[in-house]
Design an enzyme around this catalytic site. Structure first.
Site, PDB file in Angstrom:
ATOM      1  N   CYS A 166       8.643 -31.639   9.005  1.00  0.00           N
ATOM      2  CA  CYS A 166       9.918 -30.977   9.267  1.00  0.00           C
ATOM      3  C   CYS A 166      10.563 -31.613  10.491  1.00  0.00           C
ATOM      4  O   CYS A 166       9.885 -31.864  11.487  1.00  0.00           O
ATOM      5  CB  CYS A 166       9.676 -29.494   9.510  1.00  0.00           C
ATOM      6  SG  CYS A 166      11.168 -28.546   9.847  1.00  0.00           S
ATOM      7  N   HIS A 187      10.862 -24.820   1.220  1.00  0.00           N
ATOM      8  CA  HIS A 187      10.849 -25.140   2.656  1.00  0.00           C
ATOM      9  C   HIS A 187      12.173 -24.707   3.300  1.00  0.00           C
ATOM     10  O   HIS A 187      12.171 -24.072   4.362  1.00  0.00           O
ATOM     11  CB  HIS A 187      10.616 -26.651   2.819  1.00  0.00           C
ATOM     12  CG  HIS A 187      10.535 -27.118   4.221  1.00  0.00           C
ATOM     13  ND1 HIS A 187       9.325 -27.447   4.815  1.00  0.00           N
ATOM     14  CD2 HIS A 187      11.488 -27.346   5.150  1.00  0.00           C
ATOM     15  CE1 HIS A 187       9.561 -27.850   6.057  1.00  0.00           C
ATOM     16  NE2 HIS A 187      10.860 -27.803   6.275  1.00  0.00           N
ATOM     17  N   GLU A 188      13.306 -25.020   2.667  1.00  0.00           N
ATOM     18  CA  GLU A 188      14.614 -24.671   3.236  1.00  0.00           C
ATOM     19  C   GLU A 188      14.885 -23.174   3.161  1.00  0.00           C
ATOM     20  O   GLU A 188      15.449 -22.596   4.087  1.00  0.00           O
ATOM     21  CB  GLU A 188      15.725 -25.473   2.555  1.00  0.00           C
ATOM     22  CG  GLU A 188      15.586 -26.979   2.674  1.00  0.00           C
ATOM     23  CD  GLU A 188      15.295 -27.500   4.073  1.00  0.00           C
ATOM     24  OE1 GLU A 188      15.781 -26.908   5.074  1.00  0.00           O
ATOM     25  OE2 GLU A 188      14.573 -28.505   4.180  1.00  0.00           O
ATOM     26  N   HIS A 246      13.248 -21.657   6.048  1.00  0.00           N
ATOM     27  CA  HIS A 246      14.033 -21.787   7.287  1.00  0.00           C
ATOM     28  C   HIS A 246      15.046 -20.655   7.390  1.00  0.00           C
ATOM     29  O   HIS A 246      15.228 -20.075   8.462  1.00  0.00           O
ATOM     30  CB  HIS A 246      14.767 -23.127   7.341  1.00  0.00           C
ATOM     31  CG  HIS A 246      13.955 -24.247   7.883  1.00  0.00           C
ATOM     32  ND1 HIS A 246      13.377 -24.226   9.135  1.00  0.00           N
ATOM     33  CD2 HIS A 246      13.621 -25.446   7.341  1.00  0.00           C
ATOM     34  CE1 HIS A 246      12.726 -25.352   9.348  1.00  0.00           C
ATOM     35  NE2 HIS A 246      12.854 -26.111   8.269  1.00  0.00           N
TER      36      HIS A 246
END
Length: 164
Positions: free
Chosen positions: A94, A137-138, A141
């Site tokens: 990341c 993953h996003e 976030h």
């Protein structure tokens, strides 16, 4: 845009839902794409990574050797995973955690619903493999989570390799 790195509070706080038709959200979407494309090796970027608490992210895994399915470059607002299956471990890095990588178990097949910036049009994406990992993953976030929050323990965290 300048990238935010851990332990910045914006990375560990759930982001706010957005109005995808707001001109500021449309500009944010453009800035995310521009920043992603300007960052070597980057395949996704979420608004919290540039210091903005907003549920907006972009993904583009086009040409990545681990990608099977790809939808090209896209931006989603207020995205949610509605189906997930075929869980597999995989190494992740990341830009907000520049010195580390880690092994994270994620679904290898997902269905995601979100809204397109500008129009607010509902979007449903079904994807797999690397694109599915990037989306998860996003979305993490936007939920205030880093890949480090998903590793099995310290044994699954590694120094990032630098290739010259």
């Amino acid at each position: 845009m300048k990238l935010v790195t851990a332990p910045s509070a914006v990375l560990s706080t759930p982001a706010e839902e957005v109005d995808p038709t707001d001109p500021a959200v449309v500009r944010l979407a453009e800035e995310l794409i521009e920043t992603m494309w300007a960052s070597p090796g980057c395949v996704g970027l979420a608004a919290p990574q540039i210091g903005v608490s907003a549920q907006v992210f972009c993904v583009d895994v086009t040409g990545h050797p681990k990608a099977i399915t790809t939808h090209g470059a896209f931006v989603l607002c207020n995205a949610r995973i509605v189906e997930a299956s075929r869980w597999r471990p995989g190494r992740e890095g990341c830009m907000s955690v520049p010195d580390l990588t880690g092994d994270v178990k994620r679904a290898a097949r997902i269905v995601v619903e979100g809204l397109r910036p500008g129009t607010g049009e509902p979007v449903t994406l079904e994807t797999d493999a690397f694109e599915a990992r990037a989306l998860q993953h996003e979305i993490d976030h936007c939920a205030g989570k880093l890949f480090l929050d998903r590793v099995a323990g310290a044994h699954a965290i590694f120094p990032r390799k630098v290739y010259l």
